[in-house]
Structures are given as C-alpha cells and as structure tokens.
Scaffold this motif. Structure first.
Motif, PDB file in Angstrom:
ATOM      1  N   ASP A 124      -0.312  53.226  47.116  1.00  0.00           N
ATOM      2  CA  ASP A 124      -2.026  52.518  47.451  1.00  0.00           C
ATOM      3  C   ASP A 124      -1.833  52.095  48.539  1.00  0.00           C
ATOM      4  N   MET A 125      -0.407  52.500  49.817  1.00  0.00           N
ATOM      5  CA  MET A 125      -0.348  52.063  50.818  1.00  0.00           C
ATOM      6  C   MET A 125      -0.439  53.136  52.071  1.00  0.00           C
ATOM      7  N   GLU A 126      -1.403  52.895  53.237  1.00  0.00           N
ATOM      8  CA  GLU A 126      -1.015  53.458  54.882  1.00  0.00           C
ATOM      9  C   GLU A 126       0.086  53.047  55.024  1.00  0.00           C
ATOM     10  N   GLY A 127       0.364  54.414  55.580  1.00  0.00           N
ATOM     11  CA  GLY A 127       1.456  54.218  55.929  1.00  0.00           C
ATOM     12  C   GLY A 127       2.167  53.179  57.111  1.00  0.00           C
ATOM     13  N   PRO A 128       0.406  53.016  58.210  1.00  0.00           N
ATOM     14  CA  PRO A 128       1.158  51.600  59.461  1.00  0.00           C
ATOM     15  C   PRO A 128       1.424  50.383  58.463  1.00  0.00           C
ATOM     16  N   SER A 129       0.757  50.329  56.888  1.00  0.00           N
ATOM     17  CA  SER A 129       0.580  48.774  56.512  1.00  0.00           C
ATOM     18  C   SER A 129       2.063  48.723  55.425  1.00  0.00           C
ATOM     19  N   PHE A 130       2.730  49.577  55.487  1.00  0.00           N
ATOM     20  CA  PHE A 130       3.691  49.719  55.417  1.00  0.00           C
ATOM     21  C   PHE A 130       4.969  48.552  55.047  1.00  0.00           C
ATOM     22  N   GLU A 131       5.235  48.421  56.362  1.00  0.00           N
ATOM     23  CA  GLU A 131       6.409  46.605  56.195  1.00  0.00           C
ATOM     24  C   GLU A 131       5.292  45.725  56.296  1.00  0.00           C
ATOM     25  N   ARG A 132       3.631  45.557  56.515  1.00  0.00           N
ATOM     26  CA  ARG A 132       3.204  44.301  55.506  1.00  0.00           C
ATOM     27  C   ARG A 132       3.422  43.674  53.539  1.00  0.00           C
ATOM     28  N   HIS A 133       2.920  45.737  53.122  1.00  0.00           N
ATOM     29  CA  HIS A 133       3.978  45.694  51.814  1.00  0.00           C
ATOM     30  C   HIS A 133       5.120  45.184  51.668  1.00  0.00           C
ATOM     31  N   MET A 134       6.140  45.443  51.778  1.00  0.00           N
ATOM     32  CA  MET A 134       7.614  45.057  52.194  1.00  0.00           C
ATOM     33  C   MET A 134       7.330  43.337  52.279  1.00  0.00           C
ATOM     34  N   PHE A 135       7.108  42.789  53.700  1.00  0.00           N
ATOM     35  CA  PHE A 135       6.671  41.189  53.526  1.00  0.00           C
ATOM     36  C   PHE A 135       6.745  40.495  52.722  1.00  0.00           C
ATOM     37  N   THR A 136       4.817  41.153  52.019  1.00  0.00           N
ATOM     38  CA  THR A 136       4.493  40.243  51.382  1.00  0.00           C
ATOM     39  C   THR A 136       5.078  40.191  50.123  1.00  0.00           C
ATOM     40  N   SER A 137       5.553  41.397  49.832  1.00  0.00           N
ATOM     41  CA  SER A 137       5.823  40.872  48.250  1.00  0.00           C
ATOM     42  C   SER A 137       7.610  40.334  48.031  1.00  0.00           C
ATOM     43  N   LEU A 138       7.935  40.159  49.704  1.00  0.00           N
ATOM     44  CA  LEU A 138       9.669  40.038  49.688  1.00  0.00           C
ATOM     45  C   LEU A 138       9.006  38.163  49.238  1.00  0.00           C
ATOM     46  N   THR A 139       8.467  37.852  50.461  1.00  0.00           N
ATOM     47  CA  THR A 139       8.207  36.528  50.891  1.00  0.00           C
ATOM     48  C   THR A 139       7.304  36.028  50.591  1.00  0.00           C
ATOM     49  N   GLY A 140       6.500  36.488  49.536  1.00  0.00           N
ATOM     50  CA  GLY A 140       5.406  35.828  49.059  1.00  0.00           C
ATOM     51  C   GLY A 140       3.649  35.158  49.575  1.00  0.00           C
ATOM     52  N   ILE A 141       4.552  35.282  51.222  1.00  0.00           N
ATOM     53  CA  ILE A 141       3.504  35.295  51.715  1.00  0.00           C
ATOM     54  C   ILE A 141       2.042  35.936  51.933  1.00  0.00           C
ATOM     55  N   SER A 142       0.899  35.509  51.595  1.00  0.00           N
ATOM     56  CA  SER A 142      -0.041  36.810  50.911  1.00  0.00           C
ATOM     57  C   SER A 142      -0.748  37.135  52.961  1.00  0.00           C
TER      58      SER A 142
ATOM     59  N   ASP B 291      -3.477  42.878  56.169  1.00  0.00           N
ATOM     60  CA  ASP B 291      -2.491  43.946  57.389  1.00  0.00           C
ATOM     61  C   ASP B 291      -3.320  42.923  59.009  1.00  0.00           C
ATOM     62  N   LYS B 292      -4.606  42.566  58.611  1.00  0.00           N
ATOM     63  CA  LYS B 292      -5.055  42.260  60.557  1.00  0.00           C
ATOM     64  C   LYS B 292      -4.404  40.802  60.415  1.00  0.00           C
ATOM     65  N   GLU B 293      -4.258  40.539  59.283  1.00  0.00           N
ATOM     66  CA  GLU B 293      -2.926  38.723  59.593  1.00  0.00           C
ATOM     67  C   GLU B 293      -1.022  38.878  60.398  1.00  0.00           C
ATOM     68  N   LEU B 294      -1.231  39.828  59.385  1.00  0.00           N
ATOM     69  CA  LEU B 294       0.223  40.279  60.472  1.00  0.00           C
ATOM     70  C   LEU B 294      -0.277  40.435  61.228  1.00  0.00           C
ATOM     71  N   GLU B 295      -0.614  41.235  61.840  1.00  0.00           N
ATOM     72  CA  GLU B 295      -1.129  42.113  63.159  1.00  0.00           C
ATOM     73  C   GLU B 295      -1.204  40.935  64.311  1.00  0.00           C
ATOM     74  N   HIS B 296      -2.347  39.455  64.211  1.00  0.00           N
ATOM     75  CA  HIS B 296      -2.568  37.849  64.461  1.00  0.00           C
ATOM     76  C   HIS B 296      -1.119  37.787  65.281  1.00  0.00           C
ATOM     77  N   ALA B 297      -0.436  37.642  63.588  1.00  0.00           N
ATOM     78  CA  ALA B 297       0.201  36.363  64.293  1.00  0.00           C
ATOM     79  C   ALA B 297       0.928  37.149  64.925  1.00  0.00           C
ATOM     80  N   SER B 298       1.709  39.148  65.239  1.00  0.00           N
ATOM     81  CA  SER B 298       2.639  39.498  66.249  1.00  0.00           C
ATOM     82  C   SER B 298       1.472  39.434  67.498  1.00  0.00           C
TER      83      SER B 298
END
Length: 658
Positions: free
Chosen positions: A534-552, A555-562
């Motif tokens: 269910d993941m598009e390629g540019p979202s792979f990192e975000r899905h690993m990050f959110t499922s690991l950390t629980g920080i929900s 994509d836009k929020e991770l990009e904004h933080a970056s």
C-alpha cells in the motif's frame, strides 16, 4: 521512552572537565527527529558566532537516527555534525556520515548519540557500554593507525566491540582527516577526524545488548518486508552487481555490506581476503574497497589513467584508510591537481621525490607525508588542496577545474568529477545543490542525477528505462516532465533541487542509505513507478519511521519537519557566518566551464549560462521562502516553520518578507 526506535538517552562529554552527563533524547522529539535534524537544533543552541573547528568549546555531534539498529532495510548509518575543518573559505557548520555497525551498537548500548566538547589534557578514548560511558587513557594508542587502534581495543575488551577511531592524520590536525570504523566505513568529508584530534579524542568504543522498542511490531515487520522485496540492485539501479571470477580466485573477493542494514549485492563494496602486498613484501592484506577507493589502482583509457595495478592500488587504499585520509580528496582532488601541475611543467617532484603516479612508493610517500605533515609540500596538502594552492602559490587555475566550492572536489557535477557520468541538463540540479550547501552535497543527494542516469539506457542499456518512461515517472514526483527531460534545458530544475533537499535531511536523520532512497523508478511495476503493497516508493522511509516510532506523521508532516532543518541550518549560517546569495553564486564560474560528457540529444558539450542559472536560483529561493536578493530565509518563512524566536535573534540580518 515514549517512542519506539530510540534508545532514549544522549551522552554529553566534556573532555576538559572530564565529566560525562546523560540527557533525555525526548527533549528534542518529535520535532527534531534524529541525526542531522537533531544536530541542527543542538548546533543553533550551542555553537555561538566565532567558533572555529579546533576550538575546544566547539561541539562534535555524533547522532544516530530512529531506524539505526533496527530491521529497517538499508538503515544503520551515523551522522556527524559540527564546525568543519575542511570547509573553505571559512570553517563553518556542516556534516558527514558513516556506515558499518558502530551506530547500531551505540543504540543497543543505550544511547542515540553523543555531544563531545572540550579538549582532554592527554590522549583519551571513550568506552561506552550498556548505559555507561567512561573516559579512558589512550596514550598507548596515540600514533597508531585506525586499524591498529581498533585491534588494540578489541584485544582488550572483546571482538564484539565496535570502534570509531582516527589515525595519524587526525592526530596531526590534517584538514582532510577522517574518522572511521571497521575497514572502510568513514566519516569521509568535513575533516571531522581532525576535530577529534584537536580534542585529543583517539577513539570511541561501544558495546551494547539492550533491545529497541518497536511501536507497531506487526506493521513495522510488514513494511520492512515489502521495502526489501521491492529493492532492486546496487544504488537502487536496475542492474545486478556481479563478482569478478578472477579476483574471487586470486584475492578472495566477496560482497560486503557497507552498512548494517544493507540488503542487496553492491556494485561498489567488495571485501578481499588474500591480496599480496607490493610494498610490504611477503605480507598478505585483507580489507574492503568501497566507493571511490576503486580508483586507487587507476583506470586505463580514462582521466584517472595511472597504472598501479590492483595489488598495489589495494595496498595504497589500505594505507590511506589506516592513516585516516579522505579518499575523495586524494583521488578526485589532490592527485589530479598534482598531475596537472606536472603536465604544465610547474612541478616535477614533491619534497625531493620524483612524481610518478605509476609507482606505489611515491603514493605511500605522498599519503604518509600528508597525514604526518612531513615536508613543505605534503604539509601544505594536509590543509586540503584548496588551501595548499594558496600556501604554495601554485596551480590556482587548475584548481578551478576540480573544485566547485567550499573546499571540496567535484562530485556528480559533470565537470571536475570525471568518474560519474552525468550530462546537461541534469547537472543544473547538482549545481543548485552545490550552491546552497556548505560541502559536497552529494553524500546524501544521489537521488536526482545519479538516479536518472542509472535508470536510463545510457548507463543501464539492458535493464534501463526509455526516456519517455523516465519523464512520465519523474512527473509524478516533480510535477512536470521537464524536470527529467534530457532536452528541457533550465526548465523544471529548481523543484527537484528543493525536493531532494528535504530527502537529503530525511536520509541523514532517520538514517537510511543515500544510494537507495528515495525509491522512484522500478522494474517491478507495470508503469515503472516504485510501489510496495500500500506504499508508494517515496513514502517508504516515512512508513518505516511511523510504524517503528509511533509518531503518526503523514508524508507532508515528515517533509515539513525535514525542511525545517534546512531553514534552521541556513539561519545558523546567516547568524554565525553571514551567509548570503553572493556566497551561493561563487559556484557559477566552475560550472561555466564546458561539461565533460555530451548529451546525445544535443551533440556537443554545454557550459552553464549564468543568466539562465540565476533565474533557476530565483525559483529555488522562492520555493524555500528565501529572499531572492540575499538568499536568506525571511522572517515569515522562519515563523511558518515554528522558528519565530530564531527570526527575532537574526534581527536585521533578514527581511520580514521578500
């Protein structure tokens, strides 16, 4: 710890006072989510204007990311930040990174990173194990190479320990000194080995057995499985790496992961177990060859056509590793510059030894002399090639053919770097990345030029994509086909530079391998756009990050933080170093030389058009929310990213709106 993935503590070590303290990682979370992101926050708060690289108060910031030490594919790197000794014309805040297993081991020892200040009164190393850190005497290690230092510590504490160390180059404050772990995982650019040396810090040894929490184990495992299944070959390219049967038989060549989480057979990284030494007769060498180190033997019929042969080239590479010297600076900067000077009739010998690039004895003489500051010429090279040119009063015009800016040799820019194949218009994006950075930007920015060239049939004739497919897939990311069209000229180049800026921060903060992410192109889907479950390629990192950390985050929020990290880094450069558009434009003359490769759709080599490039810079500044006139974030932009206090601190250095 509230979040998964994090060890929960940071170490703060003051070597002057010989004190060790611990800080909760949560003080910076979730906004400054790891690695480079967290380092930017620390740097703004703790590096005042006027701080130099070798100032004892200057913090050396070494941080992992939430994915480091987990099952996340292609994770495991460690980010190093601080005032760069290599930076030119000023020592300013920058970054580096390294792979191997040291970062994961640090996480399992209970720490997400450490901030080192001060200068020890004698050589020391840090011993970190399962929640503790002590400062140990390293007098017996001082003067030893990186290999010997690691071996000595592991002999004392056990082979399971991981050691990050400097060699003689770092001890002698050589500005191109690295710090490294294992056989060739180095914090290569930035001169941070010299920063360690200035603190009398020889090594950091770690061992840990603590587990890491996962917020959503089932989802994290599924995401990792899908990302791994989608993975292609080395560099994320479509081709598959193969071993050399002759080198397998003669030298024990095998695949070697350069980082703990690497999950594919790499085109670059190889380990050798039985290489006969040329200089050290009768000795058999082993070690890794990764990235640019493959150039040490030389390549006939190329710009780098010296002829050491494999065995001698391997040995010289191992000497560079052990001394603790920056391979990229040596092979793409120093040696080509010396050869230019010899060709020009300006230089025939160095410190009494005849220049002979086919002679391994000359290379050993050169490298050991640089790391140990021996002889007038080699001691000058210890300052880096750009500074050496000024000190010696030699080769400034030749220097301009190899070094784009900031004291670093070219990289994926189509000009000074002749080893990587990229042509106009793709190096326009690279030129933008060079313009706004503080170092060679490509350590975590291979995602555009390398990705397009690697997936094209120019570099991957059997498995690559046609240009029409590359344009269509690229448009899904960049919004227009012009961003990847080989005939598009300057059109559509600002957006990829802007977008990959965030991705660079993301990779250096989570941390994941730059050569693989972001995933864009694929040979495993019908339309060749990377997708996994269910993941598009540019979202792979975000899905690993959110499922690991629980920080929900989305994509836009991770990009904004970056992007917030980029804004704070730029604000720091403005406050501490008066960075402006005039500095950014200093890269232009380098790119006004004709490129090295030729775009087949154009048929001749192209040089940068200054007027057109300045228009692209305007577009980039608009996307960033920076003043076109000054190249600095506006107060409104900083406020948008929650940096209102920082905007107030900058005062008249920035404008309210452009």
């Amino acid at each position: 710890m509230k979040y998964g993935g994090y060890a929960g503590k940071l170490l703060r070590v003051n070597l002057s006072t010989e004190t060790v303290e611990q800080q909760d990682t949560s003080d910076y979370l979730p906004e400054w989510y790891g690695g480079r992101a967290m380092a930017a926050r620390i740097a703004w708060d703790e590096i005042p204007p006027g701080t130099s690289a070798f100032d004892p108060a200057s913090p050396l910031i070494i941080l992992t990311g939430p994915l480091t030490g987990t099952a996340a594919p292609f994770s495991g790197r460690t980010t190093v930040c601080g005032i760069s000794a290599q930076g030119y014309p000023v020592e300013w805040y920058s970054r580096s990174s390294f792979g191997g297993h040291w970062g994961p081991e640090l996480k399992h020892a209970g720490f997400d990173g450490l901030i080192v200040t001060g200068r020890a009164p004698y050589p020391v190393f840090l011993k970190i194990e399962n929640g503790t850190c002590t400062i140990e005497d390293a007098s017996q290690l001082w003067g030893m190479g990186i290999y010997g230092s690691q071996k000595k510590i592991m002999e004392q504490y056990g082979k399971q320990w991981r050691v990050f160390a400097i060699g003689p180059a770092g001890e002698n404050l050589c500005r191109i000194a690295v710090a490294a772990t294992e056989t060739e995982s180095a914090s290569g650019q930035g001169g941070y080995g010299a920063v360690m040396g200035s603190k009398n810090l020889k090594a950091i040894a770690v061992h840990g057995t603590f587990p890491l929490k996962v917020a959503n184990p089932e989802r994290f495992a599924e995401v990792c499985r899908l990302v791994l299944k989608e993975a292609h070959g080395s560099h994320g390219w479509p081709h598959t790496a193969e071993l050399d049967p002759v080198k397998v038989q003669l030298f024990g060549q095998r695949y070697q992961a350069c980082t703990q989480g690497c999950a594919v057979k790499c085109y670059d990284a190889r380990f050798y177990t039985t290489v006969p030494a040329v200089l050290q007769r009768g000795k058999t060498l082993s070690g890794q060859v990764d990235c640019i180190a493959g150039l040490f033997p030389g390549f006939k019929e190329s710009f780098y056509n010296w002829d050491l042969g494999f065995e001698a080239g391997f040995e010289i590479g191992q000497i560079a590793n052990d001394e603790g010297l920056n391979h990229w600076e040596i092979l793409v900067g120093i040696v080509p510059w010396i050869r230019f000077l010899k060709q020009d009739g300006v230089l025939s010998s160095i410190d009494g030894m005849k220049i002979d690039l086919d002679n391994p004895e000359f290379w050993a003489f050169l490298l050991r002399g640089i790391s140990r500051r021996e002889g007038e010429f080699r001691s000058a090279l210890s300052e880096g090639t750009v500074r050496a040119s000024k000190i010696l009063g030699l080769g400034e015009e030749r220097l301009k053919q190899l070094f784009p800016a900031w004291g670093y040799a070219g990289h994926w820019d189509g000009h000074g770097d002749r080893i990587n194949y990229v042509f106009f218009p793709y190096w326009i994006v690279t030129a933008l990345q060079w313009a706004v950075d503080t170092r060679d930007p490509v350590s975590s920015a291979h995602g555009y030029g390398q990705n397009i060239m690697g997936w094209s049939r120019v570099c991957s004739p059997e498995h690559g994509l046609d240009w029409n497919t590359i344009r269509k897939v690229s448009a899904r990311i960049y919004g227009t086909e012009a961003c990847a069209d080989p005939e598009s000229g300057y059109s559509g180049k600002a957006f990829p530079a802007w977008w990959h800026g965030q991705r660079s921060v993301m990779k250096d903060s989570l941390t994941v391998g730059d050569q693989v992410f972001p995933r864009i192109y694929s040979n495993k889907t019908e339309d060749h756009f990377a997708v996994a479950g269910d993941m598009e390629g540019p979202s792979f990192e975000r899905h690993m990050f959110t499922s690991l950390t629980g920080i929900s985050w989305t994509d836009k929020e991770l990009e904004h933080a970056s992007e917030r990290v980029i804004q704070l880094e730029r604000a720091l450069l403005v406050r501490n170093f008066n960075r402006s558009r005039a500095d950014d434009e200093s890269v232009i003359p380098y790119f006004e030389m004709k490129e090295q490769q030729t775009n087949p759709f154009i048929g001749n080599r192209v040089a940068l058009d200054r007027t057109e490039f300045k228009k692209v810079m305007d577009e980039y500044y608009d996307l960033r929310g920076w003043s076109r006139k000054t190249g600095r974030p506006t107060a409104g932009t900083l406020q948008k990213f929650g940096l209102g206090k920082e905007a107030e601190d900058l005062g008249d250095l920035i404008v309210e709106e452009d």
